[in-house]
Design a protein around this motif. Structure first.
Motif, PDB file in Angstrom:
ATOM      1  N   ASP A  10       0.836  -1.193   0.000  1.00 20.86           N
ATOM      2  CA  ASP A  10       0.000   0.000   0.000  1.00 20.86           C
ATOM      3  C   ASP A  10       0.875   1.248   0.000  1.00 20.86           C
ATOM      4  O   ASP A  10       0.422   2.346   0.269  1.00 20.86           O
ATOM      5  N   PHE A  11       2.150   1.066  -0.283  1.00 23.99           N
ATOM      6  CA  PHE A  11       3.149   2.119  -0.359  1.00 23.99           C
ATOM      7  C   PHE A  11       3.406   2.806   0.978  1.00 23.99           C
ATOM      8  O   PHE A  11       3.758   3.963   1.031  1.00 23.99           O
ATOM      9  N   THR A  36       3.124  -4.573  -5.734  1.00 27.44           N
ATOM     10  CA  THR A  36       1.914  -4.254  -6.477  1.00 27.44           C
ATOM     11  C   THR A  36       0.804  -3.758  -5.573  1.00 27.44           C
ATOM     12  O   THR A  36       0.550  -4.323  -4.524  1.00 27.44           O
ATOM     13  N   CYS A  37       0.147  -2.713  -6.043  1.00 25.24           N
ATOM     14  CA  CYS A  37      -1.001  -2.137  -5.340  1.00 25.24           C
ATOM     15  C   CYS A  37      -2.192  -2.178  -6.284  1.00 25.24           C
ATOM     16  O   CYS A  37      -2.058  -1.955  -7.482  1.00 25.24           O
ATOM     17  N   ALA A  58       4.633   8.260  -8.218  1.00 29.79           N
ATOM     18  CA  ALA A  58       5.284   9.372  -7.515  1.00 29.79           C
ATOM     19  C   ALA A  58       4.336   9.990  -6.493  1.00 29.79           C
ATOM     20  O   ALA A  58       4.765  10.419  -5.416  1.00 29.79           O
ATOM     21  N   GLU A  59       3.060  10.016  -6.813  1.00 30.32           N
ATOM     22  CA  GLU A  59       2.062  10.568  -5.901  1.00 30.32           C
ATOM     23  C   GLU A  59       1.846   9.669  -4.684  1.00 30.32           C
ATOM     24  O   GLU A  59       1.654  10.150  -3.572  1.00 30.32           O
ATOM     25  N   MET A  60       1.897   8.353  -4.883  1.00 27.09           N
ATOM     26  CA  MET A  60       1.581   7.422  -3.806  1.00 27.09           C
ATOM     27  C   MET A  60       2.792   7.020  -2.958  1.00 27.09           C
ATOM     28  O   MET A  60       2.636   6.684  -1.801  1.00 27.09           O
ATOM     29  N   ALA A  85       7.846  -0.960  -8.245  1.00 28.56           N
ATOM     30  CA  ALA A  85       6.429  -0.875  -7.892  1.00 28.56           C
ATOM     31  C   ALA A  85       5.578  -0.854  -9.162  1.00 28.56           C
ATOM     32  O   ALA A  85       6.023  -0.412 -10.215  1.00 28.56           O
ATOM     33  N   ASP A  86       4.343  -1.335  -9.008  1.00 30.61           N
ATOM     34  CA  ASP A  86       3.423  -1.378 -10.129  1.00 30.61           C
ATOM     35  C   ASP A  86       1.996  -1.322  -9.595  1.00 30.61           C
ATOM     36  O   ASP A  86       1.757  -1.513  -8.405  1.00 30.61           O
TER      37      ASP A  86
END
Length: 170
Positions: A10-11, A36-37, A58-60, A85-86
């Motif tokens: 979930d970053f 992965t999210c 970049a936002e998350m 990440a993806d």
């Protein structure tokens, strides 16, 4: 042979515990980690036309999450060949099959107990992967997260620096 492993995230720094548990308790196999999210794009055509993976990542991803990833790569440099990440952008069964096949995922790692922090656009990848039955689906490897009280911590020092690892931060 290097295996590609999907690990839900979930970053948050706290979700990197799943990566740590997997790496600490798996063999010496070299792996590529795909964090992965689940991300719901919505139905707005202007949003879909303007969607770029890099902008949304970049936002998350915050600075601590990215530093945590670098610490893990440094600590497990003999094991982790690549880590990125993806987003999984649909719950559709065909999409999931094509995503796993296209990314050449060899294993899926899911935590036994972990509460992801979901945003308004995210969805639960773990539940999706556990309930989706596909032919030739990659093996699902559960990791035991334990009840060590770290569930509520989301800071780098919360668990990285308390492990007293010797590493260099690049």
């Amino acid at each position: 042979m290097i295996q590609r492993v999907l690990i839900p995230t979930d970053f948050t720094v706290n979700s990197l515990r799943i990566v740590l548990e997997y790496l600490e308790n798996s063999g010496n196999q070299q792996v590529e980690l795909v964090l992965t999210c689940g991300y719901n794009l919505g139905e707005s055509i202007s949003f879909l036309l303007g969607f770029t993976l890099d902008d949304h990542l970049a936002e998350m991803q915050n600075g601590d999450f990215l530093k945590g990833c670098e610490i893990i790569k440094s600590r497990f440099k003999d094991k982790v060949v690549e880590m990125y990440a993806d987003f999984m952008i649909s719950k559709n069964r065909r999409y999931v099959r094509n995503y796993l096949k296209g990314c050449q995922i060899a294993h899926i790692v899911v935590p036994d107990t972990f509460e992801f922090q979901h945003t308004k656009n995210s969805f639960d990848v773990v539940e999706l992967l556990k309930t989706t039955v596909l032919p030739n689906m990659p093996a699902i490897t559960p990791v035991c997260m334990g009840e060590d009280g770290l569930q509520t911590q989301d800071t780098l020092d919360g668990f990285f620096f308390r492990k007293k690892w010797r590493f260099t931060y690049e």
